[in-house]
Design a protein around this motif. Structure first.
Motif, PDB file in Angstrom:
ATOM      1  N   ALA A 138       5.336   1.976 -15.141  1.00  0.00           N
ATOM      2  CA  ALA A 138       3.976   2.460 -15.419  1.00  0.00           C
ATOM      3  C   ALA A 138       3.010   1.296 -15.636  1.00  0.00           C
ATOM      4  CB  ALA A 138       3.995   3.375 -16.634  1.00  0.00           C
ATOM      5  N   LYS A 139       3.473   0.245 -16.326  1.00  0.00           N
ATOM      6  CA  LYS A 139       2.605  -0.917 -16.567  1.00  0.00           C
ATOM      7  C   LYS A 139       2.494  -1.789 -15.320  1.00  0.00           C
ATOM      8  CE  LYS A 139       3.512  -1.187 -21.545  1.00  0.00           C
ATOM      9  NZ  LYS A 139       4.105  -2.001 -22.636  1.00  0.00           N
ATOM     10  N   ARG A 140       3.620  -1.989 -14.642  1.00  0.00           N
ATOM     11  CA  ARG A 140       3.643  -2.893 -13.480  1.00  0.00           C
ATOM     12  C   ARG A 140       2.777  -2.380 -12.340  1.00  0.00           C
ATOM     13  NH1 ARG A 140       3.226  -5.336  -9.619  1.00  0.00           N
ATOM     14  NH2 ARG A 140       4.623  -6.806  -8.570  1.00  0.00           N
ATOM     15  N   PHE A 141       2.796  -1.066 -12.104  1.00  0.00           N
ATOM     16  CA  PHE A 141       2.069  -0.485 -10.978  1.00  0.00           C
ATOM     17  C   PHE A 141       0.849   0.328 -11.415  1.00  0.00           C
ATOM     18  CE2 PHE A 141       6.354  -1.253  -9.448  1.00  0.00           C
ATOM     19  CZ  PHE A 141       6.133  -1.845  -8.212  1.00  0.00           C
ATOM     20  N   LEU A 151      -0.151  13.159 -18.189  1.00  0.00           N
ATOM     21  CA  LEU A 151       1.101  13.909 -18.301  1.00  0.00           C
ATOM     22  C   LEU A 151       2.206  13.032 -18.855  1.00  0.00           C
ATOM     23  CD1 LEU A 151       2.745  16.475 -17.763  1.00  0.00           C
ATOM     24  CD2 LEU A 151       3.151  15.624 -15.442  1.00  0.00           C
ATOM     25  N   GLY A 152       2.280  11.797 -18.374  1.00  0.00           N
ATOM     26  CA  GLY A 152       3.299  10.873 -18.860  1.00  0.00           C
ATOM     27  C   GLY A 152       3.121  10.545 -20.329  1.00  0.00           C
ATOM     28  N   ALA A 153       1.850  10.448 -20.758  1.00  0.00           N
ATOM     29  CA  ALA A 153       1.567  10.152 -22.164  1.00  0.00           C
ATOM     30  C   ALA A 153       2.067  11.268 -23.082  1.00  0.00           C
ATOM     31  CB  ALA A 153       0.073   9.949 -22.360  1.00  0.00           C
ATOM     32  N   ILE A 154       2.162  12.484 -22.552  1.00  0.00           N
ATOM     33  CA  ILE A 154       2.678  13.619 -23.329  1.00  0.00           C
ATOM     34  C   ILE A 154       4.193  13.723 -23.209  1.00  0.00           C
ATOM     35  CG2 ILE A 154       2.655  16.140 -23.546  1.00  0.00           C
ATOM     36  CD1 ILE A 154      -0.237  16.066 -22.515  1.00  0.00           C
ATOM     37  N   LEU A 155       4.690  13.591 -21.972  1.00  0.00           N
ATOM     38  CA  LEU A 155       6.117  13.794 -21.725  1.00  0.00           C
ATOM     39  C   LEU A 155       6.995  12.697 -22.318  1.00  0.00           C
ATOM     40  CD1 LEU A 155       6.233  15.029 -18.000  1.00  0.00           C
ATOM     41  CD2 LEU A 155       6.543  16.376 -20.087  1.00  0.00           C
ATOM     42  N   THR A 177       0.826  -1.212   0.000  1.00  0.00           N
ATOM     43  CA  THR A 177       0.000   0.000   0.000  1.00  0.00           C
ATOM     44  C   THR A 177       0.858   1.260   0.000  1.00  0.00           C
ATOM     45  OG1 THR A 177      -1.734  -1.169   1.208  1.00  0.00           O
ATOM     46  CG2 THR A 177      -1.821   1.226   1.212  1.00  0.00           C
ATOM     47  N   MET A 178       2.007   1.211   0.675  1.00  0.00           N
ATOM     48  CA  MET A 178       2.903   2.368   0.716  1.00  0.00           C
ATOM     49  C   MET A 178       3.691   2.518  -0.577  1.00  0.00           C
ATOM     50  SD  MET A 178       4.435   2.479   4.589  1.00  0.00           S
ATOM     51  CE  MET A 178       5.204   0.880   4.453  1.00  0.00           C
ATOM     52  N   VAL A 179       4.072   1.372  -1.180  1.00  0.00           N
ATOM     53  CA  VAL A 179       4.924   1.400  -2.376  1.00  0.00           C
ATOM     54  C   VAL A 179       4.167   1.932  -3.580  1.00  0.00           C
ATOM     55  CG1 VAL A 179       6.125  -0.025  -4.063  1.00  0.00           C
ATOM     56  CG2 VAL A 179       6.504  -0.390  -1.621  1.00  0.00           C
ATOM     57  N   LYS A 180       2.924   1.500  -3.764  1.00  0.00           N
ATOM     58  CA  LYS A 180       2.169   1.866  -4.961  1.00  0.00           C
ATOM     59  C   LYS A 180       2.013   3.374  -5.148  1.00  0.00           C
ATOM     60  CE  LYS A 180      -0.350  -2.406  -5.859  1.00  0.00           C
ATOM     61  NZ  LYS A 180      -1.665  -3.045  -6.000  1.00  0.00           N
ATOM     62  N   PRO A 181       1.621   4.146  -4.105  1.00  0.00           N
ATOM     63  CA  PRO A 181       1.535   5.600  -4.300  1.00  0.00           C
ATOM     64  C   PRO A 181       2.868   6.234  -4.673  1.00  0.00           C
ATOM     65  CG  PRO A 181       0.350   4.954  -2.325  1.00  0.00           C
ATOM     66  CD  PRO A 181       1.126   3.757  -2.776  1.00  0.00           C
ATOM     67  N   LEU A 182       3.956   5.716  -4.095  1.00  0.00           N
ATOM     68  CA  LEU A 182       5.275   6.247  -4.417  1.00  0.00           C
ATOM     69  C   LEU A 182       5.646   5.945  -5.867  1.00  0.00           C
ATOM     70  CD1 LEU A 182       7.275   5.319  -1.185  1.00  0.00           C
ATOM     71  CD2 LEU A 182       6.481   7.583  -1.869  1.00  0.00           C
ATOM     72  N   MET A 183       5.366   4.711  -6.310  1.00  0.00           N
ATOM     73  CA  MET A 183       5.706   4.304  -7.670  1.00  0.00           C
ATOM     74  C   MET A 183       4.882   5.048  -8.709  1.00  0.00           C
ATOM     75  SD  MET A 183       8.137   2.337  -7.077  1.00  0.00           S
ATOM     76  CE  MET A 183       8.507   1.604  -8.660  1.00  0.00           C
ATOM     77  N   PHE A 184       3.767   5.625  -8.302  1.00  0.00           N
ATOM     78  CA  PHE A 184       2.906   6.360  -9.223  1.00  0.00           C
ATOM     79  C   PHE A 184       3.643   7.560  -9.831  1.00  0.00           C
ATOM     80  CE2 PHE A 184      -0.425   9.438 -10.294  1.00  0.00           C
ATOM     81  CZ  PHE A 184      -1.262   8.651 -11.057  1.00  0.00           C
ATOM     82  N   TYR A 185       4.585   8.147  -9.060  1.00  0.00           N
ATOM     83  CA  TYR A 185       5.295   9.333  -9.513  1.00  0.00           C
ATOM     84  C   TYR A 185       6.625   9.011 -10.210  1.00  0.00           C
ATOM     85  CZ  TYR A 185       2.018  11.607  -6.342  1.00  0.00           C
ATOM     86  OH  TYR A 185       0.873  12.031  -5.710  1.00  0.00           O
ATOM     87  N   VAL A 186       7.097   7.790 -10.037  1.00  0.00           N
ATOM     88  CA  VAL A 186       8.428   7.436 -10.549  1.00  0.00           C
ATOM     89  C   VAL A 186       8.531   7.536 -12.073  1.00  0.00           C
ATOM     90  CG1 VAL A 186      10.126   5.573 -10.744  1.00  0.00           C
ATOM     91  CG2 VAL A 186       9.027   6.050  -8.550  1.00  0.00           C
ATOM     92  N   PRO A 187       7.565   6.998 -12.850  1.00  0.00           N
ATOM     93  CA  PRO A 187       7.705   7.081 -14.312  1.00  0.00           C
ATOM     94  C   PRO A 187       7.879   8.509 -14.827  1.00  0.00           C
ATOM     95  CG  PRO A 187       5.982   5.527 -13.743  1.00  0.00           C
ATOM     96  CD  PRO A 187       6.369   6.214 -12.474  1.00  0.00           C
ATOM     97  N   ASN A 188       7.075   9.447 -14.315  1.00  0.00           N
ATOM     98  CA  ASN A 188       7.193  10.832 -14.773  1.00  0.00           C
ATOM     99  C   ASN A 188       8.515  11.456 -14.335  1.00  0.00           C
ATOM    100  OD1 ASN A 188       4.711  10.704 -15.992  1.00  0.00           O
ATOM    101  ND2 ASN A 188       3.625  11.798 -14.383  1.00  0.00           N
ATOM    102  N   LEU A 189       8.997  11.095 -13.152  1.00  0.00           N
ATOM    103  CA  LEU A 189      10.294  11.603 -12.695  1.00  0.00           C
ATOM    104  C   LEU A 189      11.422  11.087 -13.579  1.00  0.00           C
ATOM    105  CD1 LEU A 189       9.906  11.288  -8.810  1.00  0.00           C
ATOM    106  CD2 LEU A 189       9.868  13.381 -10.177  1.00  0.00           C
ATOM    107  N   LEU A 190      11.329   9.832 -13.981  1.00  0.00           N
ATOM    108  CA  LEU A 190      12.335   9.265 -14.887  1.00  0.00           C
ATOM    109  C   LEU A 190      12.283   9.950 -16.255  1.00  0.00           C
ATOM    110  CD1 LEU A 190      12.029   5.447 -14.064  1.00  0.00           C
ATOM    111  CD2 LEU A 190      13.972   6.936 -13.572  1.00  0.00           C
ATOM    112  N   THR A 191      11.071  10.237 -16.712  1.00  0.00           N
ATOM    113  CA  THR A 191      10.921  10.927 -17.994  1.00  0.00           C
ATOM    114  C   THR A 191      11.504  12.335 -17.933  1.00  0.00           C
ATOM    115  OG1 THR A 191       8.901   9.671 -18.467  1.00  0.00           O
ATOM    116  CG2 THR A 191       9.273  11.669 -19.747  1.00  0.00           C
ATOM    117  N   LEU A 192      11.245  13.039 -16.829  1.00  0.00           N
ATOM    118  CA  LEU A 192      11.811  14.378 -16.651  1.00  0.00           C
ATOM    119  C   LEU A 192      13.334  14.321 -16.583  1.00  0.00           C
ATOM    120  CD1 LEU A 192       9.300  15.872 -14.053  1.00  0.00           C
ATOM    121  CD2 LEU A 192       9.541  16.531 -16.454  1.00  0.00           C
ATOM    122  N   ALA A 193      13.852  13.275 -15.951  1.00  0.00           N
ATOM    123  CA  ALA A 193      15.312  13.101 -15.894  1.00  0.00           C
ATOM    124  C   ALA A 193      15.871  12.892 -17.295  1.00  0.00           C
ATOM    125  CB  ALA A 193      15.656  11.916 -15.001  1.00  0.00           C
ATOM    126  N   ARG A 194      15.128  12.150 -18.125  1.00  0.00           N
ATOM    127  CA  ARG A 194      15.577  11.926 -19.506  1.00  0.00           C
ATOM    128  C   ARG A 194      15.579  13.229 -20.307  1.00  0.00           C
ATOM    129  NH1 ARG A 194      12.373   8.304 -20.376  1.00  0.00           N
ATOM    130  NH2 ARG A 194      10.977   8.826 -22.090  1.00  0.00           N
TER     131      ARG A 194
END
Length: 217
Positions: free
Chosen positions: A79-82, A88-92, A25-42
């Motif tokens: 993004a698929k796993r969680f 926003l991710g679909a655009i970025l 339950t704690m991991v899923k909300p955190l992982m929700f932001y990870v894909p967009n953060l990785l995209t911004l890093a890219r």
């Protein structure tokens, strides 16, 4: 005594399940932001890559490019796993891919590491697709757009070509024939995928324009 032991085991099992559920339950909300953060890093890697190429630091450029590719694979997997896909991710995500690839082709052509005509083909394909999307958006509003298989093949071929070109420049490999073959692969898939988008959009628009409109839910 046997019943008591069974009750203890049952209690331990319940506590373990609750513990795992709490962690999940704690991991899923955190992982929700990870894909967009990785995209911004890219996206943030793009100007760094341009500067490194301008300085002809090809080994570091290769490392940055590969790292960017890894972040692309990771954000898609997470993004698929969680179930962490967002509008926003679909655009970025495609924006980050285009920025990275177009910048790489532009710089490498200016440095005369890859043919100028190949850069024109890659950039013009993106202009056609983006321009076509904008026209469809102006005519029909938000539209459904799914990537074609040939487009995915084209993206892979573009990435592979850049990696091999940078590796050749960084380590002075004599692989001109391989680069030439990969370059023709990029040429064929770029023309094929760009033409496919134009053809499919034109055909579907004439047959049934309503199918382009995205669901408003």
């Amino acid at each position: 005594m046997y019943r008591r032991k069974a009750r203890d085991n049952h209690f331990t099992l319940i506590m373990e399940i609750k513990k795992r559920s709490s962690v999940s339950t704690m991991v899923k909300p955190l992982m929700f932001y990870v894909p967009n953060l990785l995209t911004l890093a890219r996206i943030a890697m793009v100007p760094w890559l341009i500067v490194l190429l301008q300085r002809e630091e090809y080994t570091l450029s290769l490392l940055v490019f590969i790292t960017a590719g890894i972040t692309d694979a990771l954000d898609g997997y997470i993004a698929k796993r969680f179930n962490a896909s967002t509008n926003l991710g679909a655009i970025l995500d495609p924006l980050a891919d285009k920025a990275l690839l177009v910048s790489s082709y532009l710089m490498l052509s200016l440095l005369e590491i890859i043919p100028f005509w190949l850069m024109i083909v890659v950039v013009f394909r993106d202009i056609v697709i983006i321009g076509g999307y904008l026209i469809m958006f102006l005519l029909y509003g938000a539209i459904k757009m799914e990537p074609l298989k040939i487009s995915k093949v084209n993206t892979v071929s573009q990435i592979l070509f850049i990696i091999v070109a940078l590796a050749s420049a960084a380590f002075a490999f004599n692989i001109d024939l391989i680069l030439q073959l990969l370059g023709y692969g990029v040429l064929v898939t770029s023309v094929w995928s760009g033409s496919a988008y134009v053809f499919i959009w034109s055909l579907r628009t004439m047959d049934n324009p309503d199918q382009f409109k995205a669901d408003k839910e």
